[in-house]
Design a protein around this motif. Sequence first.
Motif, PDB file in Angstrom:
ATOM      1  N   GLU A 297       0.840  -1.191   0.000  1.00 18.81           N
ATOM      2  CA  GLU A 297       0.000   0.000   0.000  1.00 18.81           C
ATOM      3  C   GLU A 297       0.883   1.252   0.000  1.00 18.81           C
ATOM      4  O   GLU A 297       1.785   1.372   0.841  1.00 18.81           O
ATOM      5  CB  GLU A 297      -0.901  -0.004   1.239  1.00 18.81           C
ATOM      6  N   PRO A 298       0.658   2.181  -0.924  1.00 24.27           N
ATOM      7  CA  PRO A 298       1.456   3.406  -0.942  1.00 24.27           C
ATOM      8  C   PRO A 298       1.312   4.196   0.355  1.00 24.27           C
ATOM      9  O   PRO A 298       0.256   4.183   0.993  1.00 24.27           O
ATOM     10  CB  PRO A 298       0.869   4.209  -2.109  1.00 24.27           C
ATOM     11  N   LEU A 299       2.391   4.864   0.726  1.00 23.33           N
ATOM     12  CA  LEU A 299       2.391   5.771   1.867  1.00 23.33           C
ATOM     13  C   LEU A 299       3.210   6.982   1.439  1.00 23.33           C
ATOM     14  O   LEU A 299       4.438   6.952   1.468  1.00 23.33           O
ATOM     15  CB  LEU A 299       3.006   5.097   3.092  1.00 23.33           C
ATOM     16  N   ASN A 300       2.534   8.013   0.980  1.00 17.17           N
ATOM     17  CA  ASN A 300       3.192   9.191   0.434  1.00 17.17           C
ATOM     18  C   ASN A 300       2.770  10.426   1.221  1.00 17.17           C
ATOM     19  O   ASN A 300       1.578  10.624   1.474  1.00 17.17           O
ATOM     20  CB  ASN A 300       2.838   9.364  -1.040  1.00 17.17           C
ATOM     21  N   LEU A 301       3.738  11.236   1.588  1.00 17.51           N
ATOM     22  CA  LEU A 301       3.495  12.466   2.341  1.00 17.51           C
ATOM     23  C   LEU A 301       4.105  13.640   1.580  1.00 17.51           C
ATOM     24  O   LEU A 301       5.202  13.508   1.028  1.00 17.51           O
ATOM     25  CB  LEU A 301       4.150  12.380   3.724  1.00 17.51           C
ATOM     26  N   TYR A 302       3.414  14.758   1.570  1.00 15.73           N
ATOM     27  CA  TYR A 302       3.894  15.925   0.832  1.00 15.73           C
ATOM     28  C   TYR A 302       3.813  17.173   1.698  1.00 15.73           C
ATOM     29  O   TYR A 302       2.889  17.324   2.492  1.00 15.73           O
ATOM     30  CB  TYR A 302       3.057  16.148  -0.432  1.00 15.73           C
ATOM     31  N   VAL A 303       4.769  18.071   1.515  1.00 16.15           N
ATOM     32  CA  VAL A 303       4.747  19.400   2.114  1.00 16.15           C
ATOM     33  C   VAL A 303       4.672  20.370   0.950  1.00 16.15           C
ATOM     34  O   VAL A 303       5.516  20.341   0.053  1.00 16.15           O
ATOM     35  CB  VAL A 303       6.001  19.670   2.971  1.00 16.15           C
TER      36      VAL A 303
ATOM     37  N   VAL B 110       8.129   9.336  -0.215  1.00 11.57           N
ATOM     38  CA  VAL B 110       7.441   8.341  -1.039  1.00 11.57           C
ATOM     39  C   VAL B 110       7.848   6.976  -0.511  1.00 11.57           C
ATOM     40  O   VAL B 110       9.041   6.662  -0.432  1.00 11.57           O
ATOM     41  CB  VAL B 110       7.826   8.487  -2.525  1.00 11.57           C
ATOM     42  N   ALA B 111       6.862   6.188  -0.113  1.00 16.53           N
ATOM     43  CA  ALA B 111       7.138   4.886   0.486  1.00 16.53           C
ATOM     44  C   ALA B 111       5.967   3.958   0.223  1.00 16.53           C
ATOM     45  O   ALA B 111       4.966   4.343  -0.396  1.00 16.53           O
ATOM     46  CB  ALA B 111       7.364   5.045   1.991  1.00 16.53           C
ATOM     47  N   GLU B 112       6.094   2.749   0.722  1.00 15.39           N
ATOM     48  CA  GLU B 112       4.984   1.810   0.722  1.00 15.39           C
ATOM     49  C   GLU B 112       5.105   0.945   1.956  1.00 15.39           C
ATOM     50  O   GLU B 112       6.196   0.786   2.511  1.00 15.39           O
ATOM     51  CB  GLU B 112       4.953   0.951  -0.541  1.00 15.39           C
TER      52      GLU B 112
END
Length: 136
Positions: free
Chosen positions: A34-40, A52-54
């Motif tokens: 499952e993607p795990l993406n965080l942005y600022v 950018v991770a999973e």
Amino acid sequence: MHFRLENKASQKAQEIGDLIRAYNRSKREEAESEPLNLYVEDEKGNLLAGLVAETFGNWLEIEYLFVKEELREQGIGSKLLQQAEREAKNRNCRFAFVNTYQFQAPDFYQRHGYKEVFTLQDYPYTGQRYYYQKDL
């Protein structure tokens, strides 16, 4: 049987990837990716930093963590990493994995509890690429 060398991305390369993924799924235990993406972002939606991770089974696999150079040393990367680790724990992950070059962030990950698993020397020619993991 015919062997052919091709020096470009192609449909055949995608097909090989699909075949190996199908084979791997048939041989290993079930695990969802499952993607795990965080942005600022700034107020205009421009990207300033991100992770950018999973999550895959018990693991958080970090692919990229980037903070614009002028915003570094302000704790943004630490906040991204901590938030990703919290979310991974919520997804029942027990471990995290990342790799980084010597000119990127080995000290950063070590400060956050990541332990070196191994290092590739002379990568790609004279550099070093570090592989770290952490118990969550």
